[in-house]
Design an enzyme around this catalytic site. Structure first.
Site, mmCIF file in Angstrom:
data_model
loop_
_atom_site.group_PDB
_atom_site.id
_atom_site.type_symbol
_atom_site.label_atom_id
_atom_site.label_comp_id
_atom_site.label_asym_id
_atom_site.label_seq_id
_atom_site.Cartn_x
_atom_site.Cartn_y
_atom_site.Cartn_z
ATOM 1 C CE LYS A 266 -5.784 -11.714 4.437
ATOM 2 N NZ LYS A 266 -5.887 -11.228 5.832
ATOM 3 C CG ASP A 271 -7.649 -16.197 8.459
ATOM 4 O OD1 ASP A 271 -6.980 -17.228 8.695
ATOM 5 O OD2 ASP A 271 -7.369 -15.083 8.926
ATOM 6 C CE LYS A 278 -8.838 -15.287 11.599
ATOM 7 N NZ LYS A 278 -8.307 -14.040 12.177
ATOM 8 C CG ASP A 289 -8.909 -12.654 5.865
ATOM 9 O OD1 ASP A 289 -8.799 -11.421 5.999
ATOM 10 O OD2 ASP A 289 -8.042 -13.461 6.247
ATOM 11 C CG ASP A 348 -5.199 -15.374 12.697
ATOM 12 O OD1 ASP A 348 -5.696 -15.554 11.566
ATOM 13 O OD2 ASP A 348 -5.771 -14.710 13.591
ATOM 14 C CD GLU A 350 -4.295 -15.223 7.033
ATOM 15 O OE1 GLU A 350 -5.101 -14.455 6.469
ATOM 16 O OE2 GLU A 350 -4.130 -15.236 8.264
ATOM 17 N NE ARG A 352 1.122 -10.012 8.790
ATOM 18 C CZ ARG A 352 1.012 -9.350 9.942
ATOM 19 N NH1 ARG A 352 2.095 -9.014 10.619
ATOM 20 N NH2 ARG A 352 -0.177 -9.010 10.409
#
Length: 495
Positions: A266, A271, A278, A289, A348, A350, A352
């Site tokens: 990933k 993010d 967030k 991230d 959030d 995201e 996956r």
């Protein structure tokens, strides 16, 4: 830093700035410490008789110019109870030794700490010793106009020595390679989000490919992904001015046509949470991230350095998750490369969304197995803290392989369950599935989501949200799980 190995060495006869030897609890001398004590006519024992240093684990004591000893200094390192000497303890003792020498004018040192490990553990101990040295000496001040005032360590050479004969050059090479891979991973993760963009990751991948004729790189642009039907990935990247990239690195270390082992990382380079924004507190840490992507890059770097005899493919799903007029909204429905549809209940979640298309894409390589690595869920931190990675898998054999490698590498994972009851939480009234399953079992439902795109091959998922970086005064990337991933590949290559 240069690393060396020396066997059948006498600790008292080595001409070096410092010899590092162990002392067990209650002042029991290790083999190397005994050699020095004998040569110096009991100087170590006389020092211990004062009672200030008794061999407690991790404590150190530096001695100078002992009679009959060639080294300028002798560093005593407490090893604790002899019957409790583990690989994890050895790592902490090596780190204590390096920390003790960081401010000394020591350019070369010889360590006998691994000499005390059981014979079947020595190879891994040598490897981890090298990695422990590199970990302590790691710095990241690229973006400071004035470097830290603390004097840089003078250490330039570290020799792992044994009093008995042995050939551990391969272990030394592996340790050096993994340390290099961890540095690459940490440097990428520590870089700010305005530097380490998807394009930057693609450039670093290209540099790795340029450095080795065993590595090929292919970069999928957003137009390529649109043609492939990667609507899930693009639903994340479209919210940012930075174009998303799917980066494919192929390491050809095995025979032509041999099924590859695939790593998928990933790579959300920053993010914000998207429209599901967030909280502002500690949002700066969301540059981390992309630690899954960084670990893939680090592992491929180590493969090249080790000349690992197997085929490995690293796939990095790189994008920014930003709020904008183009960003996905809660309630949007997207179509994945597999044709399955997803209702985005929370933007959030995201990671996956980019990973599912990457996991579908890698089917074309007919992989022997696939491991994805992601800072995926805060729920994993709640479950396992900051010590152990979360592991979920559709294949018991692969899961056991990962767990065994984690113990060997001192980079452990813990397996969590998956099942239909958890899958039920992903039901959607409007699409094939929702991208979240609610707060209960968040790490598990995230893996259940990914598993729907991995049905054609053995797959394991590593949630590294709790282990990839540290917060607070020691804030920074850890380089995990590069050691775990490398150990999996080393074991595979050896088998």
């Amino acid at each position: 830093m240069n690393y060396h190995f020396d066997s059948s060495a006498n600790a008292a006869e080595l001409h070096t700035d410092c010899v590092v030897v162990g002392v067990y609890k209650n002042a029991k001398l290790s083999a190397a410490a005994t050699q020095i004590d004998t040569a110096s006519q009991g100087a170590i024992q006389a020092h211990l008789d004062f009672g200030d240093f008794t061999g407690e684990k991790g404590r150190t004591s530096l001695l100078y110019k002992l009679p009959g000893v060639s080294a300028k200094r002798v560093l005593l390192v407490g090893m604790g109870d002899k019957d409790k000497l583990t690989q994890e303890a050895l790592v902490s003792m090596t780190q204590a030794a390096v920390n003790a020498l960081k401010t000394a004018k020591v350019s070369n040192a010889v360590s006998f700490l691994t000499d005390e490990m059981a014979s079947e553990c020595i190879a891994i101990a040598v490897r981890q010793s090298v990695m422990a040295v590199a970990d302590v000496l790691y710095t990241f001040d690229t973006y400071k106009s004035k470097k830290d005032e603390t004097p840089r360590p003078a250490l330039e050479s570290w020799t792992v020595a044994h009093t008995i004969a042995g050939e551990f050059s391969t272990a030394l090479k592996q340790g050096t390679a993994i340390a290099e891979g961890m540095q690459v991973s940490r440097d990428l993760a520590n870089s700010p989000g305005n530097v380490c963009t998807p394009m930057y990751l693609a450039d670093i991948a290209q540099e790795l490919a340029n450095s080795s004729n065993q590595v090929d790189v292919n970069i999928l642009e957003e137009a390529d992904m649109e043609a492939l039907g990667m609507g899930s990935f693009l639903s994340v990247s479209k919210g940012s001015a930075e174009d998303g990239k799917m980066i494919i690195l192929q390491y050809h270390g095995g025979t032509a046509g041999e099924a590859p082992f695939v790593l998928v990382g990933k790579g959300i380079t920053f993010d914000t949470g998207g429209i599901s924004l967030k909280p502002g507190n500690a949002m700066d840490e969301m540059k981390y991230d992309m630690c899954g992507a960084a670990s893939v890059m680090g592992t491929l770097t180590a493969c090249v350095a080790m000349q690992l005899p197997m085929n490995v493919i690293g796939v990095i799903a790189a994008a920014e998750n930003m709020p904008s007029s183009n960003a996905s909204k809660p309630g949007d429905i997207v179509t994945t490369m597999s044709g399955k549809t997803i209702e985005i209940l929370n933007t959030d979640a995201e990671g996956r969304l980019v990973l599912c298309d990457a996991l579908t894409y890698v089917e074309r390589f007919n992989p022997v197995a696939v491991v994805d690595i992601a800072t995926l869920t805060g729920a994993c931190i709640t479950a396992l803290g900051h010590h152990i990675c979360g592991l979920l898998s559709n294949n018991d054999t692969l899961a056991d392989e990962v767990l065994t490698a984690g113990k060997q590498a001192n980079d452990e994972a813990w397996r969590l369950p998956m099942g239909e009851k958890y899958h039920d939480q992903l039901k959607s009234n409007f699409a094939d599935m929702a991208n979240i399953g609610g707060p209960p079992g968040g790490t598990i439902t995230a893996a259940c989501f990914l598993s729907r795109f991995t049905e054609s091959y053995p797959w394991a998922h590593l949630d590294i949200a709790g282990t990839a970086w540290k917060s607070g005064a020691a804030k920074g990337a850890t380089g995990r799980p590069v050691p775990l991933l490398c150990q999996i590949l080393i074991n595979r290559a050896g088998a």
